[in-house]
Design a protein around this motif. Structure first.
Motif, PDB file in Angstrom:
ATOM      1  N   ASP A  23       7.127 -30.828  37.585  1.00 56.29           N
ATOM      2  CA  ASP A  23       7.299 -29.441  37.145  1.00 56.29           C
ATOM      3  C   ASP A  23       8.013 -28.599  38.190  1.00 56.29           C
ATOM      4  O   ASP A  23       7.988 -28.893  39.394  1.00 56.29           O
ATOM      5  CB  ASP A  23       5.938 -28.815  36.835  1.00 56.29           C
ATOM      6  N   HIS A  24       8.658 -27.523  37.700  1.00 54.11           N
ATOM      7  CA  HIS A  24       9.248 -26.496  38.558  1.00 54.11           C
ATOM      8  C   HIS A  24       8.937 -25.148  37.908  1.00 54.11           C
ATOM      9  O   HIS A  24       8.292 -25.093  36.845  1.00 54.11           O
ATOM     10  CB  HIS A  24      10.756 -26.708  38.721  1.00 54.11           C
ATOM     11  N   LYS A  25       9.384 -24.071  38.526  1.00 52.47           N
ATOM     12  CA  LYS A  25       8.966 -22.746  38.049  1.00 52.47           C
ATOM     13  C   LYS A  25       9.401 -22.482  36.615  1.00 52.47           C
ATOM     14  O   LYS A  25       8.703 -21.793  35.863  1.00 52.47           O
ATOM     15  CB  LYS A  25       9.483 -21.649  38.976  1.00 52.47           C
ATOM     16  N   TYR A  26      10.537 -23.039  36.212  1.00 54.09           N
ATOM     17  CA  TYR A  26      11.001 -22.785  34.852  1.00 54.09           C
ATOM     18  C   TYR A  26      10.227 -23.625  33.836  1.00 54.09           C
ATOM     19  O   TYR A  26       9.901 -23.142  32.750  1.00 54.09           O
ATOM     20  CB  TYR A  26      12.502 -23.054  34.744  1.00 54.09           C
ATOM     21  N   SER A  27       9.913 -24.854  34.176  1.00 54.38           N
ATOM     22  CA  SER A  27       9.153 -25.686  33.248  1.00 54.38           C
ATOM     23  C   SER A  27       7.710 -25.206  33.130  1.00 54.38           C
ATOM     24  O   SER A  27       7.038 -25.490  32.137  1.00 54.38           O
ATOM     25  CB  SER A  27       9.184 -27.160  33.674  1.00 54.38           C
ATOM     26  N   ARG A  28       7.228 -24.480  34.133  1.00 56.01           N
ATOM     27  CA  ARG A  28       5.894 -23.880  34.044  1.00 56.01           C
ATOM     28  C   ARG A  28       5.880 -22.628  33.181  1.00 56.01           C
ATOM     29  O   ARG A  28       4.833 -22.082  32.885  1.00 56.01           O
ATOM     30  CB  ARG A  28       5.365 -23.530  35.446  1.00 56.01           C
ATOM     31  N   GLY A  29       7.055 -22.168  32.775  1.00 53.39           N
ATOM     32  CA  GLY A  29       7.146 -21.023  31.882  1.00 53.39           C
ATOM     33  C   GLY A  29       7.534 -19.742  32.585  1.00 53.39           C
ATOM     34  O   GLY A  29       7.093 -19.463  33.707  1.00 53.39           O
ATOM     35  N   VAL A  30       8.390 -18.976  31.933  1.00 51.89           N
ATOM     36  CA  VAL A  30       8.794 -17.650  32.419  1.00 51.89           C
ATOM     37  C   VAL A  30       8.248 -16.626  31.424  1.00 51.89           C
ATOM     38  O   VAL A  30       8.558 -16.675  30.240  1.00 51.89           O
ATOM     39  CB  VAL A  30      10.324 -17.527  32.516  1.00 51.89           C
ATOM     40  N   LEU A  31       7.422 -15.725  31.918  1.00 47.14           N
ATOM     41  CA  LEU A  31       6.770 -14.733  31.060  1.00 47.14           C
ATOM     42  C   LEU A  31       7.389 -13.366  31.282  1.00 47.14           C
ATOM     43  O   LEU A  31       7.389 -12.852  32.405  1.00 47.14           O
ATOM     44  CB  LEU A  31       5.273 -14.681  31.343  1.00 47.14           C
ATOM     45  N   GLY A  32       7.923 -12.783  30.208  1.00 49.35           N
ATOM     46  CA  GLY A  32       8.467 -11.439  30.285  1.00 49.35           C
ATOM     47  C   GLY A  32       7.429 -10.387  29.943  1.00 49.35           C
ATOM     48  O   GLY A  32       6.574 -10.600  29.081  1.00 49.35           O
ATOM     49  N   PHE A  33       7.511  -9.253  30.626  1.00 47.07           N
ATOM     50  CA  PHE A  33       6.612  -8.121  30.372  1.00 47.07           C
ATOM     51  C   PHE A  33       7.438  -6.886  30.036  1.00 47.07           C
ATOM     52  O   PHE A  33       8.275  -6.455  30.832  1.00 47.07           O
ATOM     53  CB  PHE A  33       5.760  -7.799  31.603  1.00 47.07           C
ATOM     54  N   ALA A  34       7.215  -6.338  28.851  1.00 43.64           N
ATOM     55  CA  ALA A  34       7.721  -5.012  28.499  1.00 43.64           C
ATOM     56  C   ALA A  34       6.480  -4.153  28.302  1.00 43.64           C
ATOM     57  O   ALA A  34       6.003  -3.959  27.178  1.00 43.64           O
ATOM     58  CB  ALA A  34       8.580  -5.065  27.240  1.00 43.64           C
ATOM     59  N   THR A  35       5.919  -3.673  29.394  1.00 47.29           N
ATOM     60  CA  THR A  35       4.612  -3.015  29.403  1.00 47.29           C
ATOM     61  C   THR A  35       4.631  -1.828  30.359  1.00 47.29           C
ATOM     62  O   THR A  35       5.569  -1.645  31.126  1.00 47.29           O
ATOM     63  CB  THR A  35       3.510  -3.992  29.855  1.00 47.29           C
ATOM     64  N   GLY A  36       3.573  -1.045  30.308  1.00 52.09           N
ATOM     65  CA  GLY A  36       3.406   0.058  31.240  1.00 52.09           C
ATOM     66  C   GLY A  36       4.221   1.280  30.874  1.00 52.09           C
ATOM     67  O   GLY A  36       5.139   1.230  30.050  1.00 52.09           O
ATOM     68  N   SER A  37       3.864   2.387  31.491  1.00 51.05           N
ATOM     69  CA  SER A  37       4.546   3.656  31.273  1.00 51.05           C
ATOM     70  C   SER A  37       4.234   4.554  32.471  1.00 51.05           C
ATOM     71  O   SER A  37       3.406   4.213  33.323  1.00 51.05           O
ATOM     72  CB  SER A  37       4.053   4.315  29.985  1.00 51.05           C
ATOM     73  N   GLY A  59       3.633  -3.941  25.056  1.00 58.10           N
ATOM     74  CA  GLY A  59       2.776  -2.891  24.521  1.00 58.10           C
ATOM     75  C   GLY A  59       1.672  -2.387  25.421  1.00 58.10           C
ATOM     76  O   GLY A  59       1.235  -1.243  25.260  1.00 58.10           O
ATOM     77  N   SER A  60       1.175  -3.184  26.339  1.00 57.34           N
ATOM     78  CA  SER A  60       0.058  -2.739  27.182  1.00 57.34           C
ATOM     79  C   SER A  60       0.459  -1.503  27.980  1.00 57.34           C
ATOM     80  O   SER A  60       1.469  -1.514  28.696  1.00 57.34           O
ATOM     81  CB  SER A  60      -0.343  -3.855  28.149  1.00 57.34           C
ATOM     82  N   GLY A  61      -0.311  -0.443  27.856  1.00 54.47           N
ATOM     83  CA  GLY A  61      -0.014   0.783  28.597  1.00 54.47           C
ATOM     84  C   GLY A  61       1.201   1.528  28.109  1.00 54.47           C
ATOM     85  O   GLY A  61       1.646   2.482  28.751  1.00 54.47           O
ATOM     86  N   MET A  62       1.758   1.122  26.977  1.00 51.97           N
ATOM     87  CA  MET A  62       2.942   1.769  26.435  1.00 51.97           C
ATOM     88  C   MET A  62       2.541   2.950  25.562  1.00 51.97           C
ATOM     89  O   MET A  62       1.512   2.908  24.898  1.00 51.97           O
ATOM     90  CB  MET A  62       3.740   0.782  25.584  1.00 51.97           C
ATOM     91  N   VAL A  63       3.359   3.983  25.570  1.00 53.85           N
ATOM     92  CA  VAL A  63       3.152   5.144  24.719  1.00 53.85           C
ATOM     93  C   VAL A  63       4.152   5.059  23.571  1.00 53.85           C
ATOM     94  O   VAL A  63       5.362   4.950  23.805  1.00 53.85           O
ATOM     95  CB  VAL A  63       3.358   6.448  25.515  1.00 53.85           C
ATOM     96  N   ASP A  64       3.657   5.089  22.334  1.00 55.38           N
ATOM     97  CA  ASP A  64       4.545   4.819  21.201  1.00 55.38           C
ATOM     98  C   ASP A  64       5.547   5.938  20.932  1.00 55.38           C
ATOM     99  O   ASP A  64       6.447   5.786  20.102  1.00 55.38           O
ATOM    100  CB  ASP A  64       3.752   4.484  19.933  1.00 55.38           C
ATOM    101  N   THR A  65       5.430   7.056  21.663  1.00 56.51           N
ATOM    102  CA  THR A  65       6.435   8.114  21.547  1.00 56.51           C
ATOM    103  C   THR A  65       7.568   7.946  22.562  1.00 56.51           C
ATOM    104  O   THR A  65       8.528   8.721  22.555  1.00 56.51           O
ATOM    105  CB  THR A  65       5.780   9.489  21.746  1.00 56.51           C
ATOM    106  N   ASP A  66       7.459   6.953  23.431  1.00 58.03           N
ATOM    107  CA  ASP A  66       8.490   6.657  24.428  1.00 58.03           C
ATOM    108  C   ASP A  66       9.544   5.758  23.784  1.00 58.03           C
ATOM    109  O   ASP A  66       9.363   4.543  23.664  1.00 58.03           O
ATOM    110  CB  ASP A  66       7.849   5.969  25.635  1.00 58.03           C
ATOM    111  N   THR A  67      10.635   6.348  23.356  1.00 59.43           N
ATOM    112  CA  THR A  67      11.656   5.624  22.595  1.00 59.43           C
ATOM    113  C   THR A  67      12.231   4.455  23.388  1.00 59.43           C
ATOM    114  O   THR A  67      12.436   3.360  22.839  1.00 59.43           O
ATOM    115  CB  THR A  67      12.794   6.581  22.189  1.00 59.43           C
ATOM    116  N   GLU A  68      12.504   4.660  24.656  1.00 59.93           N
ATOM    117  CA  GLU A  68      13.112   3.606  25.470  1.00 59.93           C
ATOM    118  C   GLU A  68      12.189   2.392  25.574  1.00 59.93           C
ATOM    119  O   GLU A  68      12.628   1.251  25.428  1.00 59.93           O
ATOM    120  CB  GLU A  68      13.445   4.149  26.859  1.00 59.93           C
ATOM    121  N   SER A  69      10.902   2.652  25.814  1.00 55.25           N
ATOM    122  CA  SER A  69       9.947   1.542  25.915  1.00 55.25           C
ATOM    123  C   SER A  69       9.784   0.827  24.580  1.00 55.25           C
ATOM    124  O   SER A  69       9.701  -0.402  24.523  1.00 55.25           O
ATOM    125  CB  SER A  69       8.582   2.069  26.390  1.00 55.25           C
TER     126      SER A  69
END
Length: 269
Positions: free
Chosen positions: A22-36, A90-100
């Motif tokens: 295994d290497h870092k890519y085969s272990r999986g890359v996790l993206g986060f679109a979270t927070g505000s 979505g975690s910590g995201m505000v649904d009125t924040d258009t960019e997020s």
């Protein structure tokens, strides 16, 4: 079929440990679109949960005001767009924040296994490999009922939401119910009452996301495996809370710090 109890023995079968190839890519890359700006900690806690569960890489896409403290806390996080194996949104995201919301929508559109939490739940239903993680209050809002109604029949609401959203649903609570659109239903009753604290769900999102990223090839081959993998993540999160609590209150840093020990115990089985 009924609700099946999901425990440590079941979770041990769902965690994939790395091999010498295994290497870092085969272990999986996790993206986060979270927070505000209002809730930056949600992003940090999710990333903590994911890295402690053993994902190969975390990629963060979010507000600059969150990026700065994230890099101080976790300098191994990678910033900006790029290939990922799975997403947490979505975690910590505000649904009125258009960019997020735009970032979360783009992530959903990639069709990768995706944990959909909190502020992004309103984007459902969508097609894809989705694990939605509402608590009872969020579930009540979706169906226009009281929180008490959901808490009185959590298994039924989890299954109903899974059917409506065409997704796996993790309805968080003292007993967590996991259901999918195919009628598979599990429960995890390992959480300590001391886990009822702000931010615990953000850590859980990271744990689930880590396992989805690591097992993304298996999920692509059998989408139904998504539900058992999510249930295993709930077990890991619950057992880490037990260790951190030891019968009393604890900080989420303590929970995150116990996740590797729980995984070692599961692998030893």
């Amino acid at each position: 079929m009924g609700v099946e109890n999901f425990d440590e023995a079941d979770a041990a079968l769902e965690y994939r440990a790395p091999t010498s190839r295994d290497h870092k890519y085969s272990r999986g890359v996790l993206g986060f679109a979270t927070g505000s700006v209002a809730y930056p900690g949600a992003a940090l806690l999710g990333v903590d949960g994911a890295l402690s569960t053993g994902v190969g890489m975390v990629r963060y896409v979010g507000p600059a005001d969150v990026t700065r403290p994230l890099l101080v806390r976790r300098p191994e996080a990678v910033l900006g767009n790029g290939p990922v194996s799975a997403w947490v949104i979505g975690s910590g995201m505000v649904d009125t924040d258009t960019e997020s919301m735009d970032r979360a929508t783009r992530a959903l559109g990639e069709g990768k296994p995706t944990v959909v939490d909190a502020g992004a739940l309103g984007l459902l239903p969508r097609s894809g490999l989705i694990v939605a993680t509402p608590h009872a209050g969020e579930m009540a809002k979706v169906f226009g009922v009281s929180r008490e109604a959901v808490e009185a029949s959590p298994a039924e609401y989890a299954l109903l939401a899974a059917s409506q959203w065409n997704a796996t649903v993790v309805l968080k609570g003292s007993t967590t119910y996991i259901a999918n659109q195919h009628g598979d239903e599990f429960s995890v009753s390992l959480a300590t009452p001391w886990l009822a604290i702000a931010g615990a769900g953000d850590v859980l999102g990271g744990v689930i996301g880590s396992m989805l990223a690591t097992r993304s090839a298996d999920i692509a081959a059998d989408s139904r495996s998504l539900t058992r993998i999510a249930a295993a993540a709930v077990v890991i999160h619950s057992l880490a809370a037990q260790l951190a609590s030891a019968g009393g209150p604890f900080l989420l840093d303590d929970l995150v710090g116990k996740i590797p020990a729980v995984i070692r115990q599961l692998l030893a089985r």
